[in-house]
Write a protein that holds these residues in place. Structure first.
Motif: not given
Lengths: 193, 193
Positions: A26-33, A39-40, A61-62, A101-104
């Motif tokens: 979800e972080l990769v797809a949507s970003g933290y904001g 969704a998670v 969680m993040v 994933q980290i890079a994004r």
């Protein structure tokens, strides 16, 4: 022998792992904001209560999910020389920062930490401090050998910063051979003059 | 004598400055992802056409506004020694990264550059390359004096990275005296062994 807790209070490790995977996706797809607990939970195929049993909220969680990808399970490198250990730490940084994933995710979550100091604090606890403590072991050994001529805080920044700057801020590539040249330069910087 | 163009084709510098101010204020308030041309035009009190006369779109407008805050009008420091010039460059980095608007905007725009390579490219053109070229003058003079023992690309990363890492990624403070210790360490790193 320690008795395992039973019943509803047990957190199933498999479920935690699949939730962690969903958080990262979800972080990769949507970003933290834009990331939502809903969704998670949907992506992980669990109820929202399964998230709140594990973490007080989104930021913890993040941070916890990023900690899973960021904190090495092996101890810090111990090659016997400062130069060798610095070179190994740079390999570890490069592998971490180029993980897809980290890079994004990392630059995004780090930028959100400017607006949300509690997120920056959660990230420090789950990611920054454990990674830094592992690298500090290298410096402690260098200090014991009389090789360290600089404060550990500045040394840790010098080791961590250049590859992040190159890859995640400048969005430029690391060329072959540059890690060796960087390790040489950092070793000179860390030794006393 | 060069004739000034007249009529609608003239871009009024006052208006450009007030638009730039509106872009920066919107970036602080909303972040790059949510920034709209409408909101910038409204805040600046101009029509959207005034924006599109100046820039092809949002990313060039943002990069140009950040360039205004980021590219020093004075030439690079020339103190006569590598150590003195590095120390002056660190002062410049610290002033830039702790500028209230840059501190809020830069990590966010840099993170968006991961998702949007054209934004990263526009930022390189308007911000990264001009700043880097100014610092490169310091290294060129050090090379002429025979003081430089490292590739300029790695040297520039080493000078730029540690304060960004400390302030904008780790969200930690720079303590008094650390700039001197950092300048000493960087000078050792940049000199040949």
């Amino acid at each position: 022998m320690k008795r395992e807790p039973t019943g509803a209070a047990v957190l199933q490790p498999d479920k935690t792992a699949s939730i962690t995977g969903a958080v990262l996706a979800e972080l990769v797809a949507s970003g933290y904001g834009r990331l939502s607990m809903e969704a998670v939970a949907r992506r992980a195929g669990v109820g929202k209560s399964a998230l709140y049993r594990r973490w007080p909220g989104k930021r913890e969680m993040v941070a916890s999910a990023l900690g899973e990808l960021s904190v090495p399970s092996e101890p810090a490198p111990d090659t016997g020389t400062l130069r060798g250990d610095v070179r190994a730490l740079l390999d570890g940084m490069l592998a971490w920062l180029t993980h897809p994933q980290i890079a994004r995710i990392l630059p995004d979550v780090s930028a959100e930490g400017v607006r949300e100091p509690e997120l920056a604090e959660a990230m420090r606890t789950a990611v920054g401090t454990p990674r830094r403590d592992a690298a500090r072991a290298v410096l402690d050994r260098a200090a014991e050998r009389g090789e360290l001529g600089i404060s550990p805080e500045i040394a840790l920044d010098l080791i961590g910063a250049p590859l992040y700057w190159r890859l995640s801020v400048r969005h430029a590539a690391v060329e072959t051979g540059e890690l060796d040249e960087l390790a040489d330069a950092l070793t000179r910087a860390l030794r006393s003059s």
